[in-house]
Write a protein that holds these residues in place. Structure first.
Motif, mmCIF file in Angstrom:
data_model
loop_
_atom_site.group_PDB
_atom_site.id
_atom_site.type_symbol
_atom_site.label_atom_id
_atom_site.label_comp_id
_atom_site.label_asym_id
_atom_site.label_seq_id
_atom_site.Cartn_x
_atom_site.Cartn_y
_atom_site.Cartn_z
ATOM 1 N N LEU A 240 0.990 -1.085 0.069
ATOM 2 C CA LEU A 240 0.082 -0.087 0.040
ATOM 3 C C LEU A 240 0.906 0.966 -0.217
ATOM 4 O O LEU A 240 0.666 2.202 -0.634
ATOM 5 N N ASP A 241 2.001 1.091 0.542
ATOM 6 C CA ASP A 241 3.061 2.409 0.719
ATOM 7 C C ASP A 241 3.351 2.442 -0.688
ATOM 8 O O ASP A 241 3.342 3.783 -1.331
ATOM 9 N N TYR A 242 3.740 1.551 -1.549
ATOM 10 C CA TYR A 242 4.221 1.577 -3.060
ATOM 11 C C TYR A 242 3.087 2.022 -3.762
ATOM 12 O O TYR A 242 3.113 3.229 -4.458
ATOM 13 N N ILE A 243 1.685 1.773 -3.732
ATOM 14 C CA ILE A 243 0.621 2.026 -4.475
ATOM 15 C C ILE A 243 0.479 3.575 -4.091
ATOM 16 O O ILE A 243 0.294 4.385 -4.950
ATOM 17 N N LYS A 244 0.433 3.933 -2.746
ATOM 18 C CA LYS A 244 0.407 5.492 -2.378
ATOM 19 C C LYS A 244 1.318 6.497 -2.932
ATOM 20 O O LYS A 244 1.078 7.456 -3.612
ATOM 21 N N GLU A 245 2.512 5.870 -3.010
ATOM 22 C CA GLU A 245 3.631 6.599 -3.595
ATOM 23 C C GLU A 245 3.591 6.790 -5.007
ATOM 24 O O GLU A 245 3.747 7.964 -5.638
ATOM 25 N N ARG A 246 3.245 5.815 -5.655
ATOM 26 C CA ARG A 246 2.957 5.873 -7.153
ATOM 27 C C ARG A 246 1.588 6.712 -7.416
ATOM 28 O O ARG A 246 1.888 7.522 -8.499
ATOM 29 N N SER A 247 0.800 6.849 -6.640
ATOM 30 C CA SER A 247 -0.261 7.954 -6.853
ATOM 31 C C SER A 247 0.106 9.232 -6.963
ATOM 32 O O SER A 247 -0.537 9.990 -7.751
ATOM 33 N N ALA A 248 1.240 9.659 -6.510
ATOM 34 C CA ALA A 248 1.607 10.968 -6.455
ATOM 35 C C ALA A 248 2.071 11.472 -8.051
ATOM 36 O O ALA A 248 1.673 12.641 -8.533
ATOM 37 N N ALA A 249 2.240 10.457 -8.745
ATOM 38 C CA ALA A 249 2.672 10.848 -10.267
ATOM 39 C C ALA A 249 1.423 11.110 -10.888
ATOM 40 O O ALA A 249 1.576 11.740 -11.862
ATOM 41 N N PHE A 250 0.276 10.728 -10.542
ATOM 42 C CA PHE A 250 -0.838 11.066 -11.274
ATOM 43 C C PHE A 250 -1.555 12.282 -10.931
ATOM 44 O O PHE A 250 -2.674 12.650 -11.467
ATOM 45 N N ASN A 251 -1.251 13.008 -9.994
ATOM 46 C CA ASN A 251 -1.744 14.333 -9.604
ATOM 47 C C ASN A 251 -3.400 13.988 -9.095
ATOM 48 O O ASN A 251 -4.002 14.941 -9.906
ATOM 49 N N PHE A 252 -3.714 12.895 -8.720
ATOM 50 C CA PHE A 252 -5.184 12.928 -8.548
ATOM 51 C C PHE A 252 -5.800 13.919 -7.561
ATOM 52 O O PHE A 252 -5.099 14.493 -6.693
ATOM 53 N N VAL A 253 -6.982 14.171 -7.923
ATOM 54 C CA VAL A 253 -7.534 15.262 -7.365
ATOM 55 C C VAL A 253 -8.636 14.738 -6.273
ATOM 56 O O VAL A 253 -9.264 13.674 -6.451
ATOM 57 N N ASN A 254 -8.364 15.123 -4.787
ATOM 58 C CA ASN A 254 -9.126 14.590 -3.805
ATOM 59 C C ASN A 254 -10.827 14.792 -4.008
ATOM 60 O O ASN A 254 -11.050 16.133 -3.661
ATOM 61 N N LEU A 255 -11.356 13.996 -4.549
ATOM 62 C CA LEU A 255 -12.940 14.288 -4.404
ATOM 63 C C LEU A 255 -13.684 14.088 -3.264
ATOM 64 O O LEU A 255 -15.084 13.911 -3.393
ATOM 65 N N GLY A 256 -12.927 13.564 -2.349
ATOM 66 C CA GLY A 256 -13.675 13.376 -0.888
ATOM 67 C C GLY A 256 -14.293 11.900 -0.883
ATOM 68 O O GLY A 256 -13.893 11.095 -1.553
ATOM 69 N N SER A 257 -15.474 11.667 -0.556
ATOM 70 C CA SER A 257 -16.144 10.494 -0.297
ATOM 71 C C SER A 257 -16.825 10.357 -1.608
ATOM 72 O O SER A 257 -17.406 11.120 -2.009
ATOM 73 N N TYR A 258 -16.393 9.135 -2.145
ATOM 74 C CA TYR A 258 -16.875 8.749 -3.601
ATOM 75 C C TYR A 258 -18.512 8.546 -3.373
ATOM 76 O O TYR A 258 -19.303 8.926 -4.344
ATOM 77 N N GLU A 259 -19.007 8.122 -2.259
ATOM 78 C CA GLU A 259 -20.497 7.787 -1.955
ATOM 79 C C GLU A 259 -21.084 9.141 -2.198
ATOM 80 O O GLU A 259 -22.238 9.187 -2.745
ATOM 81 N N ASP A 260 -20.615 10.361 -1.363
ATOM 82 C CA ASP A 260 -21.399 11.632 -1.515
ATOM 83 C C ASP A 260 -21.442 11.762 -2.853
ATOM 84 O O ASP A 260 -22.582 12.497 -3.365
ATOM 85 N N HIS A 261 -20.426 11.671 -3.927
ATOM 86 C CA HIS A 261 -20.383 12.237 -5.348
ATOM 87 C C HIS A 261 -21.325 11.473 -6.183
ATOM 88 O O HIS A 261 -22.031 11.932 -6.974
ATOM 89 N N ILE A 262 -21.030 9.870 -6.152
ATOM 90 C CA ILE A 262 -21.469 9.490 -7.185
ATOM 91 C C ILE A 262 -22.981 8.785 -6.852
ATOM 92 O O ILE A 262 -23.625 8.790 -7.839
ATOM 93 N N SER A 263 -23.167 8.536 -5.493
ATOM 94 C CA SER A 263 -24.534 8.242 -5.312
ATOM 95 C C SER A 263 -25.643 9.158 -5.659
ATOM 96 O O SER A 263 -26.705 8.884 -6.141
ATOM 97 N N ASN A 264 -25.105 10.689 -5.886
ATOM 98 C CA ASN A 264 -26.007 11.608 -6.041
ATOM 99 C C ASN A 264 -26.641 11.576 -7.487
ATOM 100 O O ASN A 264 -27.382 12.322 -8.195
ATOM 101 N N VAL A 265 -25.631 10.913 -8.317
ATOM 102 C CA VAL A 265 -25.857 10.928 -9.747
ATOM 103 C C VAL A 265 -26.475 9.561 -9.950
ATOM 104 O O VAL A 265 -26.450 9.113 -11.488
ATOM 105 N N HIS A 266 -26.761 8.793 -9.043
ATOM 106 C CA HIS A 266 -27.667 7.492 -9.410
ATOM 107 C C HIS A 266 -26.821 6.537 -10.284
ATOM 108 O O HIS A 266 -27.201 5.649 -10.735
#
Length: 376
Positions: A127-153
């Motif tokens: 998981l440490d390695y996976i988290k380190e790799r995530s830095a290269a993608f500049n992911f946007v923290n969209l917060g809780s997936y459930e809050d965003h995705i369930s709202n669009v059904h």
């Protein structure tokens, strides 16, 4: 994928609380590793909504998501192993905590704790390695997936601890189907009031998680005909981990009664709710019900013994077994997925803003429809 992480991270948090309560938190230093695993999973979850979005077109992100999936499989294998060890000991024949919390069972047994602890430590390195790799993608923290995705059904599963309210965002409603369903349910509830004079009747909305059951129930709850028919309206978000006392306290408050202290006994709360509802025609919505006990053991007695004739209950659930258990009226109302055009209209509403022209958004329709297809 994010939904699985969300549920698993919550499960790990619950297990940590159990470990601390049972005084085995320092055994072999394993609880510290479990704590790290929980933190890492929560951190990665915050990036995964963006990763899922980009996974459709970016092959390098697809590879990263694949690594995270394999790590999740390893995490679930660890829990499965604990469950097997608990079953081998026959602990599931008695109401022992180890039966219901296999991780706790393993931590109580030094030989198991060493094996499980070793696997968790290895997983944390992955998981440490996976988290380190995530830095290269500049992911946007969209917060809780459930809050965003369930709202669009478009989520197939829900968070078992999410809270809902009776009001809703009217601008997020699309398509004619939900309007037709609302009219049909309101008509069913109102007709039931004419046909049956005495019993508390139950109506049910059934469907997979995140498909729009709550939104449909909210529209029924706020319908003018319902508002004019019932003198008391109660909205309760039940969820998987509800507390009897908390559910009764919230019902009293929603019904306009006096707030009761948290330490109130269930018996006194029953009495208070009965006094609040007496001779009132009541409409109760129980949203996201996972277990018939919320009705049978908690709310049914006060309503049956106090609410006026013609009172009604609307239940939303993913499980037809729950519907049968609460003896809901047949036919049950099943919620289906949105047609692609309605789903695209809803997705546009979620992403359009004053800075983004709708014509420009329409040029991305092909990608949007791929997102819709991928998420169901």
């Amino acid at each position: 994928m994010a939904m699985v992480l969300d549920a698993f991270a919550s499960y790990v948090g619950h297990m940590l609380a159990q470990l601390a309560a049972d005084g085995v938190g320092t055994m072999l230093g394993v609880s510290g590793e479990i704590d790290k695993m929980g933190d890492k999973l929560r951190d990665l979850k915050n990036f995964l909504a963006d990763a899922d979005r980009r996974n459709i077109t970016d092959e390098t992100v697809q590879e990263w998501v694949g690594q995270l999936k394999r790590a999740m499989y390893e995490a679930t294998d660890i829990l499965d192993l604990c469950q097997l060890k608990a079953m081998e000991r026959g602990s599931c024949t008695t109401p022992d905590a180890g039966c219901f919390n296999p991780l706790l069972f393993c931590m109580r047994n030094p030989s198991h704790a060493h094996e499980i602890g070793t696997r968790i430590k290895k997983l944390n390195k992955r998981l440490d390695y996976i988290k380190e790799r995530s830095a290269a993608f500049n992911f946007v923290n969209l917060g809780s997936y459930e809050d965003h995705i369930s709202n669009v059904h478009i989520s197939h599963h829900g968070n078992p601890s999410r809270e809902t309210v009776g009001d809703f965002d009217r601008s997020a409603i699309v398509g004619d189907k939900i309007e037709e369903d609302t009219r049909a349910l309101v008509a069913q509830i109102m007709q039931m009031g004419k046909d049956v004079k005495n019993d508390i009747m139950v109506v049910a909305i059934v469907g997979i998680g995140g498909i729009g059951k709550t939104t449909l129930a909210q529209k029924v709850f706020n319908d003018e005909a319902i508002h004019g028919e019932f003198s008391k309206k109660i909205w309760l978000s039940v969820n998987q981990n509800f507390s009897d006392v908390d559910l009764l306290r919230r019902a009293i408050i929603e019904a306009g009664g006096d707030a009761q202290p948290p330490e109130s006994a269930k018996t006194s709360l029953h009495e208070t709710l009965k006094n609040t509802l007496i001779d009132h025609k009541t409409f109760l919505v129980m949203d996201d019900v996972w277990n018939r006990r919320a009705w049978d053991d908690v709310l049914k007695i006060p309503l049956v013994n106090a609410a006026a004739s013609g009172s009604r209950v609307l239940v939303t659930t993913r499980d037809e077994g729950v519907v049968r258990g609460v003896k809901a009226m047949w036919p049950y109302h099943h919620v289906d997925t949105l047609v692609p055009e309605d789903a695209w209209s809803l997705l546009k509403k979620q992403i359009c803003s004053s800075e983004i022209d709708e014509d420009h958004i329409n040029t991305l329709k092909d990608i949007g429809l791929k997102i819709i297809q991928k998420c169901g």
